[in-house]
Design an enzyme around this catalytic site. Structure first.
Site, PDB file in Angstrom:
ATOM      1  N   ASP A 177      -1.172  -6.032  -0.486  1.00  0.00           N
ATOM      2  CA  ASP A 177      -1.348  -5.542   0.862  1.00  0.00           C
ATOM      3  C   ASP A 177      -2.857  -5.082   0.839  1.00  0.00           C
ATOM      4  O   ASP A 177      -3.544  -4.608   0.250  1.00  0.00           O
ATOM      5  CB  ASP A 177      -0.519  -4.177   0.906  1.00  0.00           C
ATOM      6  CG  ASP A 177       0.262  -4.042   2.243  1.00  0.00           C
ATOM      7  OD1 ASP A 177       0.209  -4.744   2.977  1.00  0.00           O
ATOM      8  OD2 ASP A 177       1.111  -2.977   2.194  1.00  0.00           O
ATOM      9  N   GLU A 199      -1.732  -5.527   8.475  1.00  0.00           N
ATOM     10  CA  GLU A 199      -0.915  -4.892   9.611  1.00  0.00           C
ATOM     11  C   GLU A 199      -1.553  -5.226  10.867  1.00  0.00           C
ATOM     12  O   GLU A 199      -2.922  -5.084  11.100  1.00  0.00           O
ATOM     13  CB  GLU A 199      -0.705  -3.396   9.188  1.00  0.00           C
ATOM     14  CG  GLU A 199      -0.010  -3.064   8.078  1.00  0.00           C
ATOM     15  CD  GLU A 199       0.204  -1.647   7.968  1.00  0.00           C
ATOM     16  OE1 GLU A 199      -0.199  -0.799   8.931  1.00  0.00           O
ATOM     17  OE2 GLU A 199       0.898  -1.213   6.892  1.00  0.00           O
ATOM     18  N   GLU A 211       8.881  -4.454  10.726  1.00  0.00           N
ATOM     19  CA  GLU A 211       9.325  -3.163  10.289  1.00  0.00           C
ATOM     20  C   GLU A 211       9.670  -2.105  11.450  1.00  0.00           C
ATOM     21  O   GLU A 211       8.840  -2.057  12.312  1.00  0.00           O
ATOM     22  CB  GLU A 211       8.223  -2.225   9.284  1.00  0.00           C
ATOM     23  CG  GLU A 211       8.631  -1.060   8.906  1.00  0.00           C
ATOM     24  CD  GLU A 211       7.698  -0.507   7.742  1.00  0.00           C
ATOM     25  OE1 GLU A 211       6.558  -1.099   7.430  1.00  0.00           O
ATOM     26  OE2 GLU A 211       7.822   0.690   7.228  1.00  0.00           O
ATOM     27  N   ASP A 227       0.716  -1.209   0.005  1.00  0.00           N
ATOM     28  CA  ASP A 227      -0.048   0.110  -0.048  1.00  0.00           C
ATOM     29  C   ASP A 227       0.876   1.390   0.095  1.00  0.00           C
ATOM     30  O   ASP A 227       0.309   2.197  -0.212  1.00  0.00           O
ATOM     31  CB  ASP A 227      -0.935  -0.042   0.971  1.00  0.00           C
ATOM     32  CG  ASP A 227      -0.317   0.036   2.395  1.00  0.00           C
ATOM     33  OD1 ASP A 227       0.980  -0.216   2.446  1.00  0.00           O
ATOM     34  OD2 ASP A 227      -1.093   0.102   3.471  1.00  0.00           O
ATOM     35  N   SER A 228       2.314   1.052   0.067  1.00  0.00           N
ATOM     36  CA  SER A 228       3.016   2.379  -0.052  1.00  0.00           C
ATOM     37  C   SER A 228       3.148   2.671  -1.464  1.00  0.00           C
ATOM     38  O   SER A 228       3.516   3.874  -1.754  1.00  0.00           O
ATOM     39  CB  SER A 228       4.445   1.821   0.102  1.00  0.00           C
ATOM     40  OG  SER A 228       4.855   0.587  -0.884  1.00  0.00           O
ATOM     41  N   LYS A 267      -1.201  -9.469   3.156  1.00  0.00           N
ATOM     42  CA  LYS A 267      -0.665  -8.842   3.900  1.00  0.00           C
ATOM     43  C   LYS A 267      -1.616  -7.852   4.902  1.00  0.00           C
ATOM     44  O   LYS A 267      -2.468  -7.154   4.115  1.00  0.00           O
ATOM     45  CB  LYS A 267       0.499  -7.997   3.540  1.00  0.00           C
ATOM     46  CG  LYS A 267       1.389  -7.503   4.782  1.00  0.00           C
ATOM     47  CD  LYS A 267       2.851  -7.228   4.529  1.00  0.00           C
ATOM     48  CE  LYS A 267       2.817  -5.723   4.043  1.00  0.00           C
ATOM     49  NZ  LYS A 267       2.326  -4.503   4.809  1.00  0.00           N
TER      50      LYS A 267
HETATM   51  O1  KIV Z   1       3.543  -1.225   1.481  1.00  0.00           O
HETATM   52  C1  KIV Z   1       4.674  -1.663   1.720  1.00  0.00           C
HETATM   53  O2  KIV Z   1       5.479  -1.102   0.729  1.00  0.00           O
HETATM   54  C2  KIV Z   1       5.251  -2.292   2.880  1.00  0.00           C
HETATM   55  C3  KIV Z   1       6.449  -2.650   3.019  1.00  0.00           C
HETATM   56  C4  KIV Z   1       7.160  -1.384   3.658  1.00  0.00           C
HETATM   57  C5  KIV Z   1       6.701  -3.757   3.827  1.00  0.00           C
HETATM   58  O3  KIV Z   1       4.225  -2.751   3.650  1.00  0.00           O
END
Ligand code: KIV
Length: 306
Positions: free
Chosen positions: A101, A133, A198, A62-63, A131
């Site tokens: 994500d 969080e 992280e 989600d970055s 993924k």
């Molecule tokens: O969204 C992302 O890029 C991440 C990584 C930093 C692990 O969650």
């Protein structure tokens, strides 16, 4: 289904067989002490490069909200936007494990809502794992029971930026280290197949990695994890901001792209692009059609009358 139909990686461009990376394969890598190399990617072209370079796990992170869409943090990106990018990555990747994500808000309500959104990533975008969080063992258990592989993410969790008061290194006191360890164990017991750690002290990541049966993948968590992940745009200098302490720049795509674009603009402005060689040409036989027709010569007597 016949085992021979298992959608593995097939063969590479040089005809070498590709062994698909799966979630159990990551666990096997931990057992064998082989380190996992992971990267984020968000589109077809970079995902192909990343996959063909032998990266084991590609996270459609989600970055992308920040590095691709230009938001200030990761909170704004939607399920539909994440699905759109996950599909592009899926089309490119043959070997790596593709992890999507789950964006902020897509699993923060009921377990049923989280499950329904996770199913979309698998069904509509071809993700092989999702993924999530935070310490959400109940959701991880429900996803695992629904045959959806899960990567957990603890420590500095960017979707909690407002609660954390910024992007700060986590687990720096005895009490918070104890809580992080308990959360990591709870996720593993609930069925998570791997865990991103992280922004935590190296010593804490090392201890959790040694205790946990599942692989840890670190980012800003020191070298003792079972693998490492970086944001593609960070490692390629495509972020327009000073990098965090843990980022190593392996390439300067920013400088490369800027120079190439400036060179192109200059060439266009001085008519140096395209060249004759870069142009299509009319066949000889048809060229006469472009030759200007000679003007008819006025007759002599009409000139005299005038
Ligand atoms: O969204 C992302 O890029 C991440 C990584 C930093 C692990 O969650």
């Amino acid at each position: 289904m016949s085992l021979t139909n298992f959608p593995g990686g097939g063969v590479s461009s040089t005809n070498a067989p590709i062994t698909k990376v799966t979630m159990p394969a990551l666990a096997e890598m931990k057992r064998q002490g082989k380190l996992i190399a992971a990267l984020t990617a968000y589109d077809y072209a970079t995902s192909r490069l990343v996959d063909e370079a032998g990266i084991d796990l590609i996270l459609v992170g989600d970055s992308l909200a920040m590095v691709v869409l230009g938001h200030d943090n990761t909170l704004a990106v939607t399920v539909d936007e994440m699905l759109h990018h996950t599909r592009a990555v899926r089309r490119a990747v043959r070997r790596a494990l593709v992890v999507a994500d789950m964006p902020f808000g897509s699993y923060h309500g009921t377990v049923a809502e989280g499950l329904a959104n996770a199913v979309r990533f698998v069904k509509e975008a071809g993700a092989e794992a999702v993924k999530i969080e935070g310490p959400r063992a109940e959701l991880v258990r429900a996803l695992t029971e629904a045959e959806i592989s899960v990567v957990g993410h603890l420590g500095l969790t960017p979707q909690s930026v407002h609660r954390m008061g910024g992007y700060r290194v986590q687990a720096r006191t005895a009490e918070t280290v104890k809580k992080l360890k308990a959360d990591a164990h709870a996720l593993a017991e609930a069925g998570a197949g791997a865990l991103v750690l992280e922004g935590v002290p190296r010593e804490v990541a090392a201890a959790i990695t040694a205790e946990l049966p599942i692989p840890t993948i670190g980012i800003g968590a020191g070298p003792d994890c079972d693998g490492q992940i970086l944001v593609f745009h960070d490692m390629m200098n495509l972020t327009f901001a000073p990098p965090a302490k843990f980022v190593r720049r392996y390439g300067d795509a920013g400088a490369l792209m800027r120079a190439a674009v400036e060179h192109y603009r200059e060439d266009v402005e001085r008519r140096a692009f395209p060249s004759d060689d870069e142009s299509y040409h009319l066949p000889e036989a048809a060229r006469s059609t472009l030759q200007p027709k000679p003007e008819p010569v006025p007759k002599l007597h009409t000139l005299r009358k005038a």
